[in-house]
Design a protein around this motif. Structure first.
Motif, PDB file in Angstrom:
ATOM      1  N   UNK A 196       0.842  -1.190   0.000  1.00  0.00           N
ATOM      2  CA  UNK A 196       0.000   0.000   0.000  1.00  0.00           C
ATOM      3  C   UNK A 196       0.880   1.244   0.000  1.00  0.00           C
ATOM      4  N   UNK A 197       1.999   1.190   0.706  1.00  0.00           N
ATOM      5  CA  UNK A 197       2.892   2.335   0.820  1.00  0.00           C
ATOM      6  C   UNK A 197       3.695   2.531  -0.459  1.00  0.00           C
ATOM      7  N   UNK A 198       3.793   3.768  -0.885  1.00  0.00           N
ATOM      8  CA  UNK A 198       4.711   4.088  -1.986  1.00  0.00           C
ATOM      9  C   UNK A 198       6.095   4.424  -1.448  1.00  0.00           C
ATOM     10  N   UNK A 199       6.157   4.904  -0.233  1.00  0.00           N
ATOM     11  CA  UNK A 199       7.414   5.166   0.461  1.00  0.00           C
ATOM     12  C   UNK A 199       7.479   4.240   1.660  1.00  0.00           C
ATOM     13  N   UNK A 200       8.598   3.562   1.838  1.00  0.00           N
ATOM     14  CA  UNK A 200       8.684   2.521   2.852  1.00  0.00           C
ATOM     15  C   UNK A 200      10.038   2.573   3.535  1.00  0.00           C
ATOM     16  N   UNK A 201      10.035   2.443   4.851  1.00  0.00           N
ATOM     17  CA  UNK A 201      11.294   2.403   5.595  1.00  0.00           C
ATOM     18  C   UNK A 201      12.021   1.089   5.342  1.00  0.00           C
ATOM     19  N   UNK A 202      13.305   1.088   5.637  1.00  0.00           N
ATOM     20  CA  UNK A 202      14.116  -0.122   5.488  1.00  0.00           C
ATOM     21  C   UNK A 202      13.904  -1.055   6.669  1.00  0.00           C
ATOM     22  N   UNK A 203      12.736  -1.673   6.723  1.00  0.00           N
ATOM     23  CA  UNK A 203      12.357  -2.476   7.882  1.00  0.00           C
ATOM     24  C   UNK A 203      13.212  -3.729   8.037  1.00  0.00           C
ATOM     25  N   UNK A 204      13.689  -4.248   6.921  1.00  0.00           N
ATOM     26  CA  UNK A 204      14.490  -5.467   6.991  1.00  0.00           C
ATOM     27  C   UNK A 204      15.778  -5.284   7.764  1.00  0.00           C
ATOM     28  N   UNK A 205      16.296  -4.043   7.791  1.00  0.00           N
ATOM     29  CA  UNK A 205      17.562  -3.794   8.468  1.00  0.00           C
ATOM     30  C   UNK A 205      17.434  -4.042   9.964  1.00  0.00           C
ATOM     31  N   UNK A 206      16.366  -3.522  10.581  1.00  0.00           N
ATOM     32  CA  UNK A 206      16.205  -3.714  12.027  1.00  0.00           C
ATOM     33  C   UNK A 206      15.954  -5.185  12.354  1.00  0.00           C
ATOM     34  N   UNK A 207      15.241  -5.900  11.478  1.00  0.00           N
ATOM     35  CA  UNK A 207      15.014  -7.330  11.688  1.00  0.00           C
ATOM     36  C   UNK A 207      16.311  -8.110  11.547  1.00  0.00           C
ATOM     37  N   UNK A 208      17.059  -7.835  10.475  1.00  0.00           N
ATOM     38  CA  UNK A 208      18.318  -8.550  10.265  1.00  0.00           C
ATOM     39  C   UNK A 208      19.297  -8.300  11.405  1.00  0.00           C
ATOM     40  N   UNK A 209      19.469  -7.032  11.800  1.00  0.00           N
ATOM     41  CA  UNK A 209      20.458  -6.719  12.833  1.00  0.00           C
ATOM     42  C   UNK A 209      20.081  -7.348  14.169  1.00  0.00           C
ATOM     43  N   UNK A 210      18.789  -7.456  14.444  1.00  0.00           N
ATOM     44  CA  UNK A 210      18.350  -8.122  15.668  1.00  0.00           C
ATOM     45  C   UNK A 210      18.746  -9.597  15.654  1.00  0.00           C
ATOM     46  N   UNK A 211      18.384 -10.297  14.579  1.00  0.00           N
ATOM     47  CA  UNK A 211      18.646 -11.742  14.529  1.00  0.00           C
ATOM     48  C   UNK A 211      20.141 -12.022  14.390  1.00  0.00           C
ATOM     49  N   UNK A 212      20.834 -11.167  13.639  1.00  0.00           N
ATOM     50  CA  UNK A 212      22.277 -11.368  13.480  1.00  0.00           C
ATOM     51  C   UNK A 212      23.011 -11.175  14.798  1.00  0.00           C
ATOM     52  N   UNK A 213      22.462 -10.325  15.680  1.00  0.00           N
ATOM     53  CA  UNK A 213      23.087 -10.134  16.992  1.00  0.00           C
ATOM     54  C   UNK A 213      22.782 -11.297  17.936  1.00  0.00           C
ATOM     55  N   UNK A 214      21.580 -11.854  17.830  1.00  0.00           N
ATOM     56  CA  UNK A 214      21.169 -12.943  18.720  1.00  0.00           C
ATOM     57  C   UNK A 214      21.568 -14.310  18.188  1.00  0.00           C
ATOM     58  N   UNK A 215      21.589 -14.457  16.863  1.00  0.00           N
ATOM     59  CA  UNK A 215      21.737 -15.762  16.245  1.00  0.00           C
ATOM     60  C   UNK A 215      20.404 -16.489  16.244  1.00  0.00           C
ATOM     61  N   UNK A 216      20.202 -17.377  15.297  1.00  0.00           N
ATOM     62  CA  UNK A 216      18.937 -18.104  15.227  1.00  0.00           C
ATOM     63  C   UNK A 216      18.683 -18.924  16.483  1.00  0.00           C
TER      64      UNK A 216
END
Length: 478
Positions: free
Chosen positions: A354-374
């Motif tokens: 729906x959004x034409x402008x979108x934040x880089x949401x994947x970055x916060x998700x990736x950095x969270x999991x990359x810091x914790x590990x799966x």
């Protein structure tokens, strides 16, 4: 260096040090978990009008503002935070939000944010794999005819549910976008559905009256045995079921619907199955808990919020579909300045949102999991669920308390002796005291106190103290 950029390092240090103190004092219970001043008082204390007039929000002025702002926040890092399905964010994930805010790459089209788009593309595929679907690969990503799964990250579960039902509408009623509502479409949802489902059905143009409730057992789980009769009754009235929604899990009590049985009925009747796993999808990262979502791979669409059980800063919600073409065709329009023949080294998400402008949401998700590990993420989710189940045992043993149902996830509902008004009064006084922040819900026709275990620092000693405080409040009501 411009005057705007010059103080960035110093100002960033001010903010980071204030946040570090905030997290520490919250975790140590040095301050109340919740404090609700009158709105006008907050505006005055933050000196909002003065700061706008002076343009002075830097250095010492910034330090005082941030301290005043943090003093008026609800403290999710406090062990007494038990109210809502919002993550206690991992600090590395929070840095992802900072990076995204500073770079401001509106990445709905690849050329406006290659790194952000690439990370979102990767994380979407990671989530698809957790469901059990086949995602995209580098040699297949631009093939519009390939029937692989796909998805997009969007700003919250409500918008994600709307987007998923848009995909359902496009798949089951292709002429709707141009010709409008044929007038006979309905959507069936569980009685414990999130309020956003009715809202989405209304926004889609179907009408809220055409969002109907599925048959459920006494606890609120959908009963597949009665669904076929309901579908037949609707068809005899000339109505068509466009989509069926299943919960994984429900908002009120955290119960999972029987997905495999519901999916079989949807397949038989050519009905789109949407699974709202906004909260409970976190169980997919755990080998011990993913059985709760058995059959989710049979759905046509899934919503999964990372900002709930996965420690990711708000908001970060995934819309995932078994066949990407249904999502790609959900928005049948063109914008010539964005969508045209061009060199395409990456992937444009704009056709899926729906959004034409979108934040880089994947970055916060990736950095969270990359810091914790799966493995660390799995332990986190398992720990929250285990704490809810241990708390249920404590409540079950306390005289005068009633447990609604054994928790399946990290949501727990209970009552103390008394009517619905007493439950609400207990919550009101708890919030006034500020040691604990809990919510309440209507479930099985009664008002229950509701705990959502989101903070891994919340201990059984905290729950024991909460129950003692409830008893103390209850004794003063009579």
């Amino acid at each position: 260096m411009s005057s705007q950029q010059a103080p960035f390092t110093e100002d960033a240090a001010i903010v980071v040090h204030a946040l570090a103190d905030y997290i520490r004092e919250s975790g140590n219970r040095d301050v109340p978990v919740i404090h609700q001043p009158v709105l006008e008082t907050v505006i005055e204390q933050l000196e909002l009008r003065q700061h706008i007039a002076r343009g002075d929000l830097t250095g010492e002025s910034l330090r005082h503002f941030v301290q005043d702002y943090l003093s008026a926040t609800t403290r999710l890092h406090h062990p007494g935070f038990l109210a809502h399905q919002v993550a206690v964010p991992h600090t590395t994930g929070a840095l992802g939000s900072l990076i995204d805010g500073a770079t401001n790459n509106a990445m709905a089209i690849y050329e406006m944010g290659p790194a952000a788009s690439s990370i979102e593309y990767f994380m979407i595929n990671w989530m698809l794999e957790k469901i059990g679907w086949t995602g995209t690969t580098s040699n297949r990503q631009l093939d519009p005819q390939s029937g692989h799964a796909g998805g997009v990250l969007t700003h919250g579960g409500s918008l994600a549910n709307l987007t998923a039902l848009l995909a359902a509408r496009g798949a089951r009623v292709p002429a709707f976008w141009k010709s409008g509502n044929p007038g006979n479409q309905v959507v069936l949802v569980p009685e414990q559905s999130h309020y956003s489902m009715k809202r989405a059905v209304a926004i889609l143009g179907l009408g809220e009256d055409n969002c109907l409730t599925l048959p459920a057992d006494a606890d609120g789980r959908v009963q597949p045995a009665h669904m076929t009769e309901q579908i037949a009754d609707l068809q005899s009235q000339g109505r068509q079921v466009m989509a069926i929604v299943a919960n994984a899990c429900g908002t009120a009590a955290g119960l999972y619907d029987p997905l495999t049985e519901i999916a079989a009925i949807c397949r038989e009747h050519h009905i789109w199955l949407h699974v709202d796993a906004a909260h409970g999808g976190g169980a997919l990262v755990s080998d011990k808990l993913r059985h709760l979502l058995h059959g989710i791979e049979l759905a046509d669409s899934v919503v999964w919020d990372a900002h709930k059980m996965m420690c990711t800063p708000t908001v970060c919600a995934a819309v995932l579909v078994r066949d990407h073409r249904h999502l790609d065709h959900a928005f049948e329009q063109e914008a010539s300045y964005l969508l045209h023949a061009k060199d395409q080294p990456g992937f444009d998400f704009i056709s899926r949102t729906v959004e034409c402008t979108k934040a880089g949401l994947g970055l916060r998700l990736f950095m969270t999991i990359a810091a914790m590990g799966e493995a660390g993420l799995a332990r986190h989710v398992e720990g929250l669920v285990q704490r809810a189940r241990e708390a249920a045992d404590l409540i079950r043993e306390r005289i005068g308390f009633e447990l609604a149902i054994q928790p399946e996830t990290n949501i727990l509902c209970f009552r103390i002796s008394g009517n619905d008004h007493i439950q609400l009064e207990i919550r009101r006084q708890l919030l006034e005291r500020g040691d604990f922040y809990i919510s309440s819900t209507l479930y099985r026709g009664q008002r229950w106190l509701r705990l959502v275990f989101m903070n891994p620092a919340t201990s059984l000693n905290d729950i024991q103290a909460l129950l003692d405080e409830i008893v103390d409040i209850r004794s003063g009501i009579d």
